[in-house]
Design an enzyme around this catalytic site. Sequence first.
Site, PDB file in Angstrom:
ATOM      1  N   ARG A   1       0.830  -1.212   0.000  1.00  0.00           N
ATOM      2  CA  ARG A   1       0.000   0.000   0.000  1.00  0.00           C
ATOM      3  C   ARG A   1       0.868   1.267   0.000  1.00  0.00           C
ATOM      4  O   ARG A   1       0.454   2.319  -0.471  1.00  0.00           O
ATOM      5  CB  ARG A   1      -0.970  -0.012   1.190  1.00  0.00           C
ATOM      6  CG  ARG A   1      -1.845   1.235   1.281  1.00  0.00           C
ATOM      7  CD  ARG A   1      -3.157   1.019   2.064  1.00  0.00           C
ATOM      8  NE  ARG A   1      -2.978   0.266   3.284  1.00  0.00           N
ATOM      9  CZ  ARG A   1      -2.499   0.764   4.436  1.00  0.00           C
ATOM     10  NH1 ARG A   1      -2.176   2.037   4.524  1.00  0.00           N
ATOM     11  NH2 ARG A   1      -2.373  -0.008   5.499  1.00  0.00           N
TER      12      ARG A   1
ATOM     13  N   LYS B   1      -8.188   3.810 -19.273  1.00  0.00           N
ATOM     14  CA  LYS B   1      -8.533   4.159 -20.649  1.00  0.00           C
ATOM     15  C   LYS B   1      -7.304   4.041 -21.549  1.00  0.00           C
ATOM     16  O   LYS B   1      -6.813   2.945 -21.737  1.00  0.00           O
ATOM     17  CB  LYS B   1      -9.169   5.559 -20.655  1.00  0.00           C
ATOM     18  CG  LYS B   1     -10.184   5.795 -19.510  1.00  0.00           C
ATOM     19  CD  LYS B   1     -11.454   4.980 -19.626  1.00  0.00           C
ATOM     20  CE  LYS B   1     -12.339   5.029 -18.385  1.00  0.00           C
ATOM     21  NZ  LYS B   1     -12.710   6.326 -17.884  1.00  0.00           N
TER      22      LYS B   1
ATOM     23  N   ASP C   1      -7.504  16.673 -15.576  1.00  0.00           N
ATOM     24  CA  ASP C   1      -7.744  15.268 -15.909  1.00  0.00           C
ATOM     25  C   ASP C   1      -7.369  15.111 -17.386  1.00  0.00           C
ATOM     26  O   ASP C   1      -8.057  15.626 -18.269  1.00  0.00           O
ATOM     27  CB  ASP C   1      -9.230  14.944 -15.653  1.00  0.00           C
ATOM     28  CG  ASP C   1      -9.576  13.489 -15.943  1.00  0.00           C
ATOM     29  OD1 ASP C   1      -8.899  12.862 -16.794  1.00  0.00           O
ATOM     30  OD2 ASP C   1     -10.545  12.983 -15.347  1.00  0.00           O
TER      31      ASP C   1
ATOM     32  N   TYR D   1     -16.082  14.401 -15.859  1.00  0.00           N
ATOM     33  CA  TYR D   1     -16.424  12.988 -15.733  1.00  0.00           C
ATOM     34  C   TYR D   1     -17.464  12.865 -14.612  1.00  0.00           C
ATOM     35  O   TYR D   1     -17.335  13.508 -13.559  1.00  0.00           O
ATOM     36  CB  TYR D   1     -15.158  12.180 -15.400  1.00  0.00           C
ATOM     37  CG  TYR D   1     -15.470  10.756 -15.094  1.00  0.00           C
ATOM     38  CD1 TYR D   1     -15.860   9.885 -16.112  1.00  0.00           C
ATOM     39  CD2 TYR D   1     -15.422  10.268 -13.801  1.00  0.00           C
ATOM     40  CE1 TYR D   1     -16.191   8.571 -15.832  1.00  0.00           C
ATOM     41  CE2 TYR D   1     -15.741   8.953 -13.516  1.00  0.00           C
ATOM     42  CZ  TYR D   1     -16.130   8.107 -14.537  1.00  0.00           C
ATOM     43  OH  TYR D   1     -16.460   6.816 -14.253  1.00  0.00           O
TER      44      TYR D   1
HETATM   45  C1  LIG Z   1     -13.208   6.876 -16.667  1.00  0.00           C
HETATM   46  C2  LIG Z   1     -12.828   8.250 -16.282  1.00  0.00           C
HETATM   47  C3  LIG Z   1     -12.543   8.589 -14.952  1.00  0.00           C
HETATM   48  C4  LIG Z   1     -12.675   7.607 -13.824  1.00  0.00           C
HETATM   49  O1  LIG Z   1     -11.675   6.649 -13.869  1.00  0.00           O
HETATM   50  P1  LIG Z   1     -11.832   5.153 -13.266  1.00  0.00           P
HETATM   51  O2  LIG Z   1     -10.575   4.506 -13.694  1.00  0.00           O
HETATM   52  O3  LIG Z   1     -13.074   4.564 -13.859  1.00  0.00           O
HETATM   53  O4  LIG Z   1     -11.951   5.329 -11.800  1.00  0.00           O
HETATM   54  C5  LIG Z   1     -12.109   9.877 -14.692  1.00  0.00           C
HETATM   55  N1  LIG Z   1     -12.009  10.803 -15.669  1.00  0.00           N
HETATM   56  C6  LIG Z   1     -12.295  10.520 -16.948  1.00  0.00           C
HETATM   57  C7  LIG Z   1     -12.172  11.590 -17.977  1.00  0.00           C
HETATM   58  C8  LIG Z   1     -12.717   9.242 -17.301  1.00  0.00           C
HETATM   59  O5  LIG Z   1     -13.014   8.972 -18.574  1.00  0.00           O
END
Ligand SMILES: *Cc1c(COP(=O)(O)O)cnc(C)c1O
Length: 394
Positions: free
Chosen positions: A63, A212, A187, A116
């Site tokens: 962790r 992603k 992000d 998101y």
């Molecule tokens: C999918 C997504 C998230 C969240 O991420 P997880 O891996 O599902 O927790 C945050 N920001 C964007 C732009 C996303 O597409």
Amino acid sequence: MKKPAQGRRLADATIAIHAGQNKFHLSAPVGTTIARTANFTFANTEELKLWAEGKRPAYIYTRYGNPTLSVAEAKIAALEGAEAAIVTASGMAAISSALLAVLKTGDEVIATQALYGGTYRLMRDVFPRMGIVVRHVETDLAGIERLVNPRTKVLYIETPTNPTLRLVDLHQAIAFAKEWDLISLIDNTFASPVLQKPLGLGFNLVLHSATKYLAGHSDVIAGAAAGSHALIEKIRDMIIYLGGSMDPEAAFLLIRGMKTLELRVRRQCETALTIARFLEKHPKVARVHYPGLGSHPDHALAKRQMKGFGAMMAFDLKGGLTAARRFCDRARVFLLAVSLGGVESLVVLPMYSSHYRMSVEELRAAGVEPGTVRVSIGLEDPGDLMADLRQALA
Ligand SMILES: *Cc1c(COP(=O)(O)O)cnc(C)c1O
């Protein structure tokens, strides 16, 4: 990775493959070893004492850190041009821990409206309970100077946005953050570091849903944050307290995926532009939202600040929800699924996914029509994708 020859900056494709991996020993494995362990040994009590006194860093418990996670962290830091990075159990773990690392009761956040869904709901449903106020601004940042006050601590943006692919001007955002001494977070999931590197422009922290594009194969949930050593250590503390640490198996999948990141994104961008142009000419399509098209309101900005237009797009069908459902149900190569950035091309209806339970007015404000289809372009043969669109739209 060995140091590159003097004066030479390695390209993303090379960095993604080699950063963080030390393979220059006799019989070193070329592949990545998974440190499948919860804890790590000390050779003797002297080593334990040195670690406890903060005199020697060590892996102690996964962790807190793990050698496999460190490989992924070195790759992401190198790709984003950051001093340091941390990988996390999910994108939301990175986002929530990063925000909690820099915010306290009484602080205020300015964030873009199009976020998101998980991030938007975290800010809407959880932050007020902690006395943190969030004020939203459109992607053009119009009127942002009216939202700022001495309590404002953080600027949080997403660009391009879901699902209409609107862009925030990164230079404008960073100039505002500097003027008001705000900690700037972005992000960078939709663009990936292949298409934009916000830290180089002055952003303090880059966040990712590594689920992603970074991992890229729809087989792992993962997240990351990249920035200065000091900020990443603050986030690491939150990850240690709140428990959003990544598992070593997930780190392996992320590392494995990242090795082809540059190649994937480049090809996905090429295919996406071809498909966006095809859709724009189709008689049943009312509008295509893709920053690579001259018709997109942020086309010029995309050309200025991104190295490619990305592989996400949306289009509105003239026949509304009925036509959009029919299209998704008839698609055979495109899969009907949420998420994005993987090798598989996907379609989804924002109306029944990211924008579920919103009124027609709220949908319109978000640029979403009942007939809007969101598309994530994968790595299938572009001809096969085009043929599938043609038959599904017929
Ligand atoms: C999918 C997504 C998230 C969240 O991420 P997880 O891996 O599902 O927790 C945050 N920001 C964007 C732009 C996303 O597409």
